[in-house]
Design an enzyme around this catalytic site. Structure first.
Site, PDB file in Angstrom:
ATOM      1  N   TRP A 283      -9.974  -9.884  17.862  1.00  0.00           N
ATOM      2  CA  TRP A 283      -9.952  -8.485  18.286  1.00  0.00           C
ATOM      3  C   TRP A 283     -11.242  -7.782  17.876  1.00  0.00           C
ATOM      4  CZ3 TRP A 283      -6.465  -7.406  21.716  1.00  0.00           C
ATOM      5  CH2 TRP A 283      -5.200  -8.029  21.668  1.00  0.00           C
TER       6      TRP A 283
ATOM      7  N   GLU B 194       3.732  13.426  22.420  1.00  0.00           N
ATOM      8  CA  GLU B 194       5.101  13.016  22.090  1.00  0.00           C
ATOM      9  C   GLU B 194       5.483  13.385  20.660  1.00  0.00           C
ATOM     10  OE1 GLU B 194       2.796  11.311  23.578  1.00  0.00           O
ATOM     11  OE2 GLU B 194       3.552   9.919  25.096  1.00  0.00           O
TER      12      GLU B 194
HETATM   13  P1  AMP Z   1      -2.359  13.208  23.860  1.00  0.00           P
HETATM   14  O1  AMP Z   1      -0.926  12.932  24.026  1.00  0.00           O
HETATM   15  O2  AMP Z   1      -3.052  13.570  25.115  1.00  0.00           O
HETATM   16  O3  AMP Z   1      -2.594  14.212  22.793  1.00  0.00           O
HETATM   17  O4  AMP Z   1      -3.059  11.855  23.405  1.00  0.00           O
HETATM   18  C1  AMP Z   1      -2.632  11.198  22.237  1.00  0.00           C
HETATM   19  C2  AMP Z   1      -3.563  10.064  21.922  1.00  0.00           C
HETATM   20  O5  AMP Z   1      -4.863  10.559  21.631  1.00  0.00           O
HETATM   21  C3  AMP Z   1      -3.173   9.308  20.688  1.00  0.00           C
HETATM   22  O6  AMP Z   1      -2.165   8.364  20.938  1.00  0.00           O
HETATM   23  C4  AMP Z   1      -4.476   8.667  20.291  1.00  0.00           C
HETATM   24  O7  AMP Z   1      -4.753   7.513  21.049  1.00  0.00           O
HETATM   25  C5  AMP Z   1      -5.478   9.738  20.646  1.00  0.00           C
HETATM   26  N1  AMP Z   1      -5.790  10.523  19.447  1.00  0.00           N
HETATM   27  C6  AMP Z   1      -5.273  11.712  19.080  1.00  0.00           C
HETATM   28  N2  AMP Z   1      -5.807  12.127  17.922  1.00  0.00           N
HETATM   29  C7  AMP Z   1      -6.684  11.169  17.538  1.00  0.00           C
HETATM   30  C8  AMP Z   1      -7.544  10.990  16.417  1.00  0.00           C
HETATM   31  N3  AMP Z   1      -7.629  11.903  15.454  1.00  0.00           N
HETATM   32  N4  AMP Z   1      -8.278   9.865  16.359  1.00  0.00           N
HETATM   33  C9  AMP Z   1      -8.208   8.924  17.319  1.00  0.00           C
HETATM   34  N5  AMP Z   1      -7.422   9.041  18.401  1.00  0.00           N
HETATM   35  C10 AMP Z   1      -6.663  10.144  18.514  1.00  0.00           C
END
Ligand code: AMP
Length: 541
Positions: free
Chosen positions: A440, A326
């Site tokens: 938490w 997004e």
């Molecule tokens: P996507 O839309 O498939 O790219 O997923 C996005 C989600 O991946 C984010 O909202 C996070 O929960 C996770 N995410 C992406 N980058 C990171 C990061 N560097 N560290 C931890 N979680 C991440």
């Protein structure tokens, strides 16, 4: 007062044209299915992009219509990245790792008119063709196989009329489209404007972001079907950098081979990819001669601090970035700065494994149930985003409007703390946080600690229902050699976590479930272990 500036639209066209004019001989190198390397230049790219755009218009593509791709990372995929939007269309990258049924659903929901598909992916395509909406299918031929039912992509290019003018583009026109990877619920479509892609590219290229330069040799390992390979193909073209596209070969040896041959200086991938690369470097440290100062951007999920340390030992810099489909996708990048003052080595590593600070023009606020959280590194809240490359809705899904706050911020679903310098640290997804006895527990913090223990390959910490504490954490672990003992792991964690935060169980499995983009699929684990602690002793008792 009227300003005196030109009305100049921020579209992909000038980004591409500049590369063709100023960097005509700079190469784009693609690994082909037979493992050979195919080389072309920005001059070639520009010619073929224009040809593709004219051919699509002649084929009847109307403004805003979708052309899907089912392809690995290579120069023809890059052609479609520019050619479809320059024709006024929208490139929709299909995620080839999704199950056939979901791909059919997505292609229909997006209303894709045409498809460009790699010849080697025809078997995957054939699994959903009967439910797919495509009027015409163009095959990027790399072998000699017959495909009578479909058209040849090169033959499409030959139909391009010489006298067909490309449309005048507006920066708010839709240019590209991706569906989210679906860790929760069905995938949702996000449509990127030209303006969003251009501004995202500018922000990523900045010195304190990833410092893209025409001196770089850039390798997106992140698939071009996942959030535009984090925009890397666009940024690399904008600055005229050499591009190295790994095709279907994403194993550690193939990637290191490309890094060495093409002297890659900047690459991007998820932690799993870099963990495999680091293991290969650890095993054969003298074998690989990568470019000095190689930078590896990492994101998609959080890399363990130990991985950053291990890469440093090879003189390779892991740079942590965070974002989501997004947000085009990059929202924050972790770079240390002199104004942070003196820090011990341990403090530096701890900070480098946070998700960093928002890039310019990306606004982030962190909200708990009681309002904005203090910058104390402790209080948790959901991070919400606003900015020129943040989606304001999903494509044709008005029922999901509550993903945005009434005042227009995107609810990311990521729970973070913020330290005194504004560095974000993701502690969990809102759905993955563990609530034990009203307190938490961060599954991510536990996982990061567990993978730092010798013999642990991968770990997932999940909440399971508990009769007394509501929820308790359990750890599901893939072990290597030597296989750790649960008591040793527990002792190790007890040095860093309070007793009530420790997992109630350590379960060893052969493999963990992942989404199509390599993220842990915790919902599947939660289903599997739902009854695990029913009546079991809990460490918090
Ligand atoms: P996507 O839309 O498939 O790219 O997923 C996005 C989600 O991946 C984010 O909202 C996070 O929960 C996770 N995410 C992406 N980058 C990171 C990061 N560097 N560290 C931890 N979680 C991440």
């Amino acid at each position: 007062m009227k300003n005196t500036m030109m009305d100049f639209q921020l579209t992909l066209a000038p980004m591409l044209e500049r590369a063709g004019t100023l960097y005509p001989t700079v190469q784009i190198v693609s690994r082909m299915p037979d493992r050979s390397l195919y080389r072309c230049t920005y001059a070639d790219l520009v010619t073929r992009v224009r040809t593709l755009a004219r051919a699509l218009i002649a084929a009847g593509l109307q403004r805003g219509e979708r052309v899907a791709t089912l392809m690995w990372n290579h120069s023809v995929h890059l052609e479609t990245y520019f050619g479809v939007p320059l024709a006024g269309g929208v490139i929709h990258t299909l995620n080839l790792r999704l199950p056939a049924q979901q791909l059919a659903l997505i292609a229909n929901h997006a209303g894709d008119r045409f498809l460009v598909v790699d010849e080697i992916l025809l078997p995957a395509f054939q699994r959903f063709i009967s439910d797919a909406p495509f009027e015409r299918v163009f095959v990027h031929r790399t072998g000699s196989g017959p495909f009578d039912r479909y058209e040849d992509y090169e033959a499409l290019l030959k139909t391009a009329p010489d006298d067909c003018a490309l449309p005048q583009l507006n920066e708010y026109d839709a240019a590209a489209m991706c569906y989210t990877s679906g860790t929760t619920g069905d995938p949702k479509g996000v449509v990127y404007s030209h303006r969003a892609l251009v501004l995202h590219s500018m922000a990523l290229a900045m010195a304190d972001s990833l410092a893209f330069s025409h001196n770089d040799s850039v390798m997106p390992v992140v698939p071009m079907f996942h959030a535009n390979a984090w925009g890397f193909p666009y940024v690399a073209t904008m600055v005229g950098a050499k591009q190295v596209l790994p095709g279907p070969y994403l194993d550690a040896e193939s990637l290191l081979d490309l890094c060495q041959r093409e002297q890659v200086t900047l690459a991007t991938g998820v932690p799993t990819v870099w963990m495999a690369v680091c293991a290969e470097l650890d095993k054969n440290p003298r074998h690989w001669r990568v470019a000095p100062g190689l930078r590896l951007a990492v994101g998609g999920s959080a890399p363990a601090e130990s991985l950053i340390r291990r890469f440093d030992a090879h003189n390779i810099r892991l740079i942590h970035a965070w974002g989501m489909t997004e947000s085009t996708p990059i929202a924050s990048i972790c770079r240390l700065r002199p104004s942070l003052g003196e820090m011990s080595e341990d403090e530096q590593y701890a900070l480098r494994s946070t998700q960093g600070t928002p890039v310019p023009f990306m606004e982030a606020r962190v909200i708990s149930r009681t309002g904005p959280v203090p910058w104390d590194g402790k209080t948790m809240g959901e991070v919400q985003l606003r900015g020129p490359w943040v989606a304001s809705s999903y494509f044709n899904m008005p029922e999901l409007g509550d993903k945005w706050t009434p005042d227009g911020w995107l609810r990311t679903g990521d729970v973070v703390t913020v330290n005194e310098h504004g560095y974000l640290h993701i502690v969990d997804r809102t759905k993955d946080l563990i609530k034990s006895g009203g307190e938490w527990i961060s599954s991510v913090d536990l996982e990061n600690a567990i993978v730092g223990y010798a013999g642990v390959k991968e770990a997932a910490v999940i909440a399971v229902p508990h009769p007394k504490w509501d929820e308790r954490p359990i750890a599901v672990i893939v072990a290597g050699e030597p296989k750790p003992k649960p008591e040793e792991l527990n002792d190790f964690l007890a040095k860093r976590f309070a007793k009530w935060q420790l997992p109630d169980a350590y379960i060893f499995v052969e493999e963990l479930p992942h989404t199509s983009t390599g993220k842990l699929l915790k919902s599947a684990l939660r289903d599997r272990y739902r009854d695990y602690l029913n009546g079991h002793f809990s460490i918090a008792d």
